[in-house]
Design an enzyme around this catalytic site. Structure first.
Site, PDB file in Angstrom:
ATOM      1  N   GLY A 180      -5.517  10.023   3.850  1.00  0.00           N
ATOM      2  CA  GLY A 180      -5.438  10.490   5.236  1.00  0.00           C
ATOM      3  C   GLY A 180      -6.804  10.754   5.854  1.00  0.00           C
TER       4      GLY A 180
ATOM      5  CG  ASN B 220      -4.189   0.083  -7.476  1.00  0.00           C
ATOM      6  OD1 ASN B 220      -5.359   0.306  -7.145  1.00  0.00           O
ATOM      7  ND2 ASN B 220      -3.275   1.040  -7.605  1.00  0.00           N
TER       8      ASN B 220
ATOM      9  CE1 TYR C 111       1.429   5.098  -0.277  1.00  0.00           C
ATOM     10  CE2 TYR C 111       1.734   7.251   0.702  1.00  0.00           C
ATOM     11  CZ  TYR C 111       1.953   6.374  -0.333  1.00  0.00           C
ATOM     12  OH  TYR C 111       2.704   6.761  -1.414  1.00  0.00           O
TER      13      TYR C 111
ATOM     14  CB  SER D 230      -4.808   4.001  -9.276  1.00  0.00           C
ATOM     15  OG  SER D 230      -4.216   5.258  -9.549  1.00  0.00           O
TER      16      SER D 230
ATOM     17  CE  LYS E 222      -4.931   0.581  -1.941  1.00  0.00           C
ATOM     18  NZ  LYS E 222      -3.569   1.020  -1.694  1.00  0.00           N
TER      19      LYS E 222
ATOM     20  N   GLY F  81      -6.943   6.588   6.199  1.00  0.00           N
ATOM     21  CA  GLY F  81      -7.189   7.531   7.287  1.00  0.00           C
ATOM     22  C   GLY F  81      -6.788   7.057   8.667  1.00  0.00           C
TER      23      GLY F  81
ATOM     24  CG  ASN G 237      -3.268   9.105  -9.670  1.00  0.00           C
ATOM     25  OD1 ASN G 237      -3.970  10.084  -9.495  1.00  0.00           O
ATOM     26  ND2 ASN G 237      -2.538   8.569  -8.706  1.00  0.00           N
TER      27      ASN G 237
ATOM     28  CB  THR H 153     -10.744   2.203   0.400  1.00  0.00           C
ATOM     29  OG1 THR H 153     -10.413   3.429   1.101  1.00  0.00           O
ATOM     30  CG2 THR H 153     -11.992   1.609   0.950  1.00  0.00           C
ATOM     31  CG  ASN H 154      -6.235   3.437  -4.115  1.00  0.00           C
ATOM     32  OD1 ASN H 154      -5.627   4.483  -3.863  1.00  0.00           O
ATOM     33  ND2 ASN H 154      -5.778   2.537  -4.952  1.00  0.00           N
TER      34      ASN H 154
HETATM   35  C1  LIG Z   1       1.176   9.691  -2.862  1.00  0.00           C
HETATM   36  C2  LIG Z   1       0.350   8.436  -2.830  1.00  0.00           C
HETATM   37  C3  LIG Z   1       0.623   7.419  -3.742  1.00  0.00           C
HETATM   38  C4  LIG Z   1      -0.136   6.236  -3.741  1.00  0.00           C
HETATM   39  N1  LIG Z   1       0.146   5.253  -4.653  1.00  0.00           N
HETATM   40  C5  LIG Z   1      -0.565   4.101  -4.647  1.00  0.00           C
HETATM   41  C6  LIG Z   1      -0.266   3.049  -5.563  1.00  0.00           C
HETATM   42  O1  LIG Z   1       0.634   3.141  -6.396  1.00  0.00           O
HETATM   43  N2  LIG Z   1      -1.017   1.915  -5.503  1.00  0.00           N
HETATM   44  C7  LIG Z   1      -2.027   1.761  -4.594  1.00  0.00           C
HETATM   45  O2  LIG Z   1      -2.681   0.720  -4.574  1.00  0.00           O
HETATM   46  N3  LIG Z   1      -2.338   2.747  -3.708  1.00  0.00           N
HETATM   47  C8  LIG Z   1      -1.631   3.892  -3.711  1.00  0.00           C
HETATM   48  N4  LIG Z   1      -1.929   4.897  -2.807  1.00  0.00           N
HETATM   49  C9  LIG Z   1      -3.043   4.704  -1.862  1.00  0.00           C
HETATM   50  C10 LIG Z   1      -2.555   4.264  -0.480  1.00  0.00           C
HETATM   51  O3  LIG Z   1      -1.889   3.017  -0.561  1.00  0.00           O
HETATM   52  C11 LIG Z   1      -3.735   4.146   0.505  1.00  0.00           C
HETATM   53  O4  LIG Z   1      -4.622   3.145   0.056  1.00  0.00           O
HETATM   54  C12 LIG Z   1      -4.509   5.467   0.640  1.00  0.00           C
HETATM   55  O5  LIG Z   1      -3.629   6.574   0.657  1.00  0.00           O
HETATM   56  C13 LIG Z   1      -5.368   5.492   1.902  1.00  0.00           C
HETATM   57  O6  LIG Z   1      -4.571   5.273   3.048  1.00  0.00           O
HETATM   58  P1  LIG Z   1      -3.980   6.475   3.968  1.00  0.00           P
HETATM   59  O7  LIG Z   1      -5.131   7.348   4.350  1.00  0.00           O
HETATM   60  O8  LIG Z   1      -3.312   5.770   5.106  1.00  0.00           O
HETATM   61  O9  LIG Z   1      -2.998   7.223   3.099  1.00  0.00           O
HETATM   62  C14 LIG Z   1      -1.186   6.084  -2.802  1.00  0.00           C
HETATM   63  C15 LIG Z   1      -1.449   7.123  -1.876  1.00  0.00           C
HETATM   64  C16 LIG Z   1      -0.708   8.286  -1.886  1.00  0.00           C
HETATM   65  C17 LIG Z   1      -1.029   9.371  -0.887  1.00  0.00           C
END
Ligand SMILES: Cc1cc2nc3c(=O)[nH]c(=O)nc-3n(C[C@H](O)[C@H](O)[C@H](O)COP(=O)(O)O)c2cc1C
Length: 184
Positions: free
Chosen positions: A115, A19, A165, A22, A64, A144, A24, A92-93
């Protein structure tokens, strides 16, 4: 840090994600460019080869990426992942771009947005990436997917598999059935 984590996770995992996207961790996303990216991924691929021999199993390594990349950055990443022979790429992230939220009271929050609001950016990166990867390695599409049609769209744009996710939180396990039906 990445090498330590790879070594610890390797015996337990079916595949491992690197990853670098991120929002964060300060400066983490700077690893998505040029020399830093190839140095990181090359070191991890070398370690993977050692670990594969030591454990007698090959655990694929995917990287990622963020949805907040321009075309030149996507070009660069595609070139590096092909040259170091990564096993996959996850696009993507979450996004740091909050413009889709308009004047929403939480639009000023720090951190990544997931989302529905990330879907279009994520799909744009997936599409450009798939053109450049040209089938050389699998792309896992994420970002999303809130219904079956969203999952099918990722495959149409060039993903080999999808991840969900946020959609799973809002829609529950029913989403998986819907995605499978749409993919058929
Ligand atoms: C609360 C939260 C925590 C996440 N933590 C991680 C993480 O630790 N490592 C990572 O690669 N992606 C992390 N993600 C990103 C998700 O794996 C995903 O790539 C992103 O949310 C887009 O997909 P989605 O729209 O289905 O949520 C996190 C997303 C959310 C909302």
């Amino acid at each position: 840090d990445y090498l330590i984590c790879l070594e610890k996770a390797y015996p337990h995992a079916s595949y491992i994600t690197v990853n670098i996207s991120s929002p964060n961790t300060k400066n983490l996303r700077a690893l998505q460019g040029g020399d830093e990216l190839s140095a990181l991924l090359e070191a991890l691929k070398n370690k993977q080869a050692q670990l594969a021999a030591a454990h007698g199993k090959y655990v694929p390594l995917a990287v990622k990426i963020a949805p907040d990349l321009d075309e030149a950055q996507i070009d660069d990443i595609a070139h590096v992942v092909k040259s170091v022979e990564m096993d996959g790429i996850i696009a993507t992230n979450t996004t740091v771009d909050k413009s889709s939220l308009g004047s929403h009271p939480l639009a000023g929050e720090q951190g990544g947005l997931s989302g529905l609001p990330v879907r279009e950016k994520s799909n744009q990166v997936l599409k450009l990436l798939a053109e450049r990867i040209d089938g050389k390695l699998p792309i896992i599409g994420v970002g999303g997917i809130m219904n079956g049609a969203d999952a099918a769209e990722k495959i149409r744009l060039g993903a080999s598999a999808v991840q969900v996710y946020s959609g799973l939180i809002y829609r529950g396990p029913e989403l998986i059935k819907e995605c499978l039906a749409a993919l058929k």
